[in-house]
Design a protein around this motif. Sequence first.
Motif, PDB file in Angstrom:
ATOM      1  N   ASP A  34      10.770 -27.846  22.359  1.00  0.00           N
ATOM      2  CA  ASP A  34      11.440 -26.464  22.294  1.00  0.00           C
ATOM      3  C   ASP A  34      12.592 -26.465  22.129  1.00  0.00           C
ATOM      4  N   LEU A  35      13.371 -26.954  22.034  1.00  0.00           N
ATOM      5  CA  LEU A  35      15.142 -26.361  22.397  1.00  0.00           C
ATOM      6  C   LEU A  35      15.122 -26.538  20.722  1.00  0.00           C
ATOM      7  N   ALA A  36      14.329 -26.943  19.584  1.00  0.00           N
ATOM      8  CA  ALA A  36      14.459 -26.552  18.653  1.00  0.00           C
ATOM      9  C   ALA A  36      13.929 -25.201  18.034  1.00  0.00           C
ATOM     10  N   TYR A  37      13.019 -25.480  19.052  1.00  0.00           N
ATOM     11  CA  TYR A  37      12.003 -24.340  18.185  1.00  0.00           C
ATOM     12  C   TYR A  37      12.973 -22.335  19.055  1.00  0.00           C
ATOM     13  N   LEU A  38      13.774 -23.180  20.111  1.00  0.00           N
ATOM     14  CA  LEU A  38      14.906 -22.034  19.795  1.00  0.00           C
ATOM     15  C   LEU A  38      16.024 -21.689  19.423  1.00  0.00           C
ATOM     16  N   ILE A  39      15.601 -22.681  19.209  1.00  0.00           N
ATOM     17  CA  ILE A  39      17.647 -22.786  17.798  1.00  0.00           C
ATOM     18  C   ILE A  39      16.760 -22.048  16.405  1.00  0.00           C
ATOM     19  N   THR A  40      15.639 -22.145  15.934  1.00  0.00           N
ATOM     20  CA  THR A  40      15.455 -22.603  15.109  1.00  0.00           C
ATOM     21  C   THR A  40      15.232 -20.058  15.468  1.00  0.00           C
ATOM     22  N   ALA A  41      14.624 -19.959  16.081  1.00  0.00           N
ATOM     23  CA  ALA A  41      14.350 -18.607  16.264  1.00  0.00           C
ATOM     24  C   ALA A  41      15.847 -17.917  16.618  1.00  0.00           C
ATOM     25  N   ASP A  42      16.822 -18.579  17.060  1.00  0.00           N
ATOM     26  CA  ASP A  42      17.329 -18.021  17.089  1.00  0.00           C
ATOM     27  C   ASP A  42      18.489 -17.343  15.807  1.00  0.00           C
ATOM     28  N   LEU A  43      18.396 -18.279  15.182  1.00  0.00           N
ATOM     29  CA  LEU A  43      18.950 -18.049  13.609  1.00  0.00           C
ATOM     30  C   LEU A  43      18.594 -17.097  12.984  1.00  0.00           C
ATOM     31  N   LEU A  44      17.030 -16.829  13.322  1.00  0.00           N
ATOM     32  CA  LEU A  44      16.174 -16.326  12.423  1.00  0.00           C
ATOM     33  C   LEU A  44      16.429 -14.765  12.664  1.00  0.00           C
ATOM     34  N   VAL A  45      16.433 -14.492  13.661  1.00  0.00           N
ATOM     35  CA  VAL A  45      16.767 -13.209  14.358  1.00  0.00           C
ATOM     36  C   VAL A  45      18.590 -13.155  14.112  1.00  0.00           C
ATOM     37  N   CYS A  46      19.144 -14.069  13.881  1.00  0.00           N
ATOM     38  CA  CYS A  46      20.664 -13.624  14.317  1.00  0.00           C
ATOM     39  C   CYS A  46      20.617 -13.364  12.441  1.00  0.00           C
ATOM     40  N   GLY A  47      19.620 -13.593  11.464  1.00  0.00           N
ATOM     41  CA  GLY A  47      20.324 -13.039  10.081  1.00  0.00           C
ATOM     42  C   GLY A  47      19.920 -12.000   9.887  1.00  0.00           C
ATOM     43  N   ILE A  48      18.853 -11.764  10.662  1.00  0.00           N
ATOM     44  CA  ILE A  48      17.506  -9.771  10.781  1.00  0.00           C
ATOM     45  C   ILE A  48      18.530  -9.029  11.596  1.00  0.00           C
ATOM     46  N   ALA A  49      19.060  -9.366  12.416  1.00  0.00           N
ATOM     47  CA  ALA A  49      19.699  -8.247  13.387  1.00  0.00           C
ATOM     48  C   ALA A  49      21.154  -8.271  12.809  1.00  0.00           C
ATOM     49  N   THR A  63       6.906 -17.449  16.278  1.00  0.00           N
ATOM     50  CA  THR A  63       5.993 -16.279  16.004  1.00  0.00           C
ATOM     51  C   THR A  63       5.931 -15.803  17.866  1.00  0.00           C
ATOM     52  N   PRO A  64       5.853 -14.519  17.769  1.00  0.00           N
ATOM     53  CA  PRO A  64       5.796 -13.889  18.770  1.00  0.00           C
ATOM     54  C   PRO A  64       5.909 -14.358  20.192  1.00  0.00           C
ATOM     55  N   PHE A  65       6.158 -14.262  21.166  1.00  0.00           N
ATOM     56  CA  PHE A  65       5.637 -14.849  22.553  1.00  0.00           C
ATOM     57  C   PHE A  65       4.756 -16.562  22.190  1.00  0.00           C
ATOM     58  N   HIS A  66       6.024 -17.047  22.081  1.00  0.00           N
ATOM     59  CA  HIS A  66       5.012 -18.786  21.663  1.00  0.00           C
ATOM     60  C   HIS A  66       5.331 -19.262  22.782  1.00  0.00           C
ATOM     61  N   PHE A  67       6.432 -18.271  24.057  1.00  0.00           N
ATOM     62  CA  PHE A  67       6.335 -19.374  25.627  1.00  0.00           C
ATOM     63  C   PHE A  67       5.925 -18.649  26.663  1.00  0.00           C
ATOM     64  N   GLY A  68       4.776 -17.708  25.903  1.00  0.00           N
ATOM     65  CA  GLY A  68       3.963 -16.716  27.096  1.00  0.00           C
ATOM     66  C   GLY A  68       4.304 -15.400  27.005  1.00  0.00           C
ATOM     67  N   ALA A  69       3.297 -14.495  27.117  1.00  0.00           N
ATOM     68  CA  ALA A  69       3.322 -13.301  27.092  1.00  0.00           C
ATOM     69  C   ALA A  69       4.816 -12.807  28.480  1.00  0.00           C
ATOM     70  N   GLY A  76      13.680 -11.113  22.406  1.00  0.00           N
ATOM     71  CA  GLY A  76      12.704 -10.922  23.201  1.00  0.00           C
ATOM     72  C   GLY A  76      11.508 -11.220  23.146  1.00  0.00           C
ATOM     73  N   VAL A  77      10.804 -10.436  21.805  1.00  0.00           N
ATOM     74  CA  VAL A  77       9.482 -10.660  21.174  1.00  0.00           C
ATOM     75  C   VAL A  77       9.978 -12.473  20.626  1.00  0.00           C
ATOM     76  N   LEU A  78      10.370 -12.448  19.993  1.00  0.00           N
ATOM     77  CA  LEU A  78      10.701 -13.568  18.791  1.00  0.00           C
ATOM     78  C   LEU A  78      11.371 -14.630  19.606  1.00  0.00           C
ATOM     79  N   ASN A  79      11.174 -14.890  21.088  1.00  0.00           N
ATOM     80  CA  ASN A  79      11.357 -15.898  21.907  1.00  0.00           C
ATOM     81  C   ASN A  79      13.014 -16.106  21.669  1.00  0.00           C
ATOM     82  N   THR A  80      14.371 -15.800  21.683  1.00  0.00           N
ATOM     83  CA  THR A  80      15.398 -15.408  21.712  1.00  0.00           C
ATOM     84  C   THR A  80      15.951 -14.919  22.576  1.00  0.00           C
ATOM     85  N   TYR A  93      12.569 -13.110  28.857  1.00  0.00           N
ATOM     86  CA  TYR A  93      12.339 -12.068  27.827  1.00  0.00           C
ATOM     87  C   TYR A  93      11.794 -10.985  28.185  1.00  0.00           C
ATOM     88  N   GLY A  94      10.998 -10.926  29.457  1.00  0.00           N
ATOM     89  CA  GLY A  94      10.774  -9.261  29.683  1.00  0.00           C
ATOM     90  C   GLY A  94      12.004  -8.742  29.226  1.00  0.00           C
TER      91      GLY A  94
END
Length: 476
Positions: free
Chosen positions: A57-72, A236-242, A299-303, A115-116
Amino acid sequence: MTTTEPVHPAPPVHPVDEVPSVRQLAAFGLQHVLAMYAGAVAVPLIVGSAMKLSAADLAYLITADLLVCGIATLIQCVGFWRFGVRLPIMQGCTFAAVSPMVLIGTTGGGLPAIYGSVIVAGLAIVLLAPVFGKLLRFFPPLVTGTVILIIGISLLPVAGNWAAGGVGAKDFGEPKNLALAGFVLLVVLGVQRFAPAFLSRIAVLIGIVVGLVVAVPFGFTDFGGVADAGWLGISTPFHFGAPTFEASAIVSMLVVALVAMTETTGDFIAVGEMTDRKVEPRALADGLRADGLSTVLGGVLNTFPYTAYAQNVGLVGMTRVRSRWVVAAAGGMLVLLGLLPKLGAVVAAIPAPVLGGAGLVMFGTVAASGLRTLAQVDFKGNNNLTVVAVSVAMGTLPVGVPTVYDKFPDWFQTVMHSGISAGCLTAIALNLLFNHLPSKDSPKDASAGASPVDGTGGLTGGSGQDAVEKSREEAV
């Protein structure tokens, strides 16, 4: 008889809008990625570790963060419609949100509650952006120079911790760590002083690469994580739940949003000063609106919430590379790192002392840029020196004594624990107090109020309405 139409030369392209060659985009962009990578992954690591998440889950958070960092970053630099300041601004998770998110995540709400609240905070930033844009008149050089100076001073402990081996490292402060950091610092300075123009502009990148090469045989590096990392990772959106929406979590995150907007305003103005493109109210609102959109996306992409990264402000000032497309290229690289975890693991293997040596130059450059801006300010016959002195003191207090506000309420800690936001708010308040409100020397019939602030942050006299209006315009 034929006539020829007069040829009008094309207007010159501002350095911010220039598109460098592919080689330069790659080199300069990679330099920005390396400058912010450690800070970018720190927030998900801190929050995830505090919540005792699994390694996966930690690895997932990091990759999600890097992805959204780039998009942002792409949204901020390239921009579309009324989103994006269109300056060389790197985006990353704000550290102001760490404590509230840890509290939300560990007291029963979990990641869905985080995330909410992040989504609501992002929407609030989008809505408040036009209002914040109109506050730009309260940021004359007196305030902006002070804020830029505080940003640089606040970042120096980050470089110091890296140079010593990284917070929590078993060998923290060992002479070998500081020696490696010092070596990288010397390489950066040597390249900047003696190398050709192009190489001098990637002095930080060269210093990091040379430092990494030297670090390998001395056992500073651990590439074990590269083998363990996967080749492809998609958030993926809301990977850790709604998401769930809890009132207390939302309130605390709204406070974070205000702090982040204040810090981002300071960063935008700093980069505007360095690139000679003044940040106008509309551009500020567009940039903050992009922050809000990126935060919602987080918040949507788990970061987590996103803001301008002050680390990269120093790199812009040091290298004098002002093109926003360079940072856009860095954003593209971050997207790749987010989609290809194995590449991210390679970057993560760079030893902290290597980053520390480069960070000392970059963050010191930010502080020096603040001093350069303050050189425009008139300090004679007014209280501007007091404004700078008290603001710097308030900004450096939580940096020098991190536990100074531990006994205060959480919302107060969120605002004041960041030296940047504490110093910025102090500078704005004191500038209003000394330079905008009526003073004891003001004429009794001054219908327009106090003597306004001139373009340098000093007081102007002005007996007529025209002088008042002119001074107000200069204050923006």
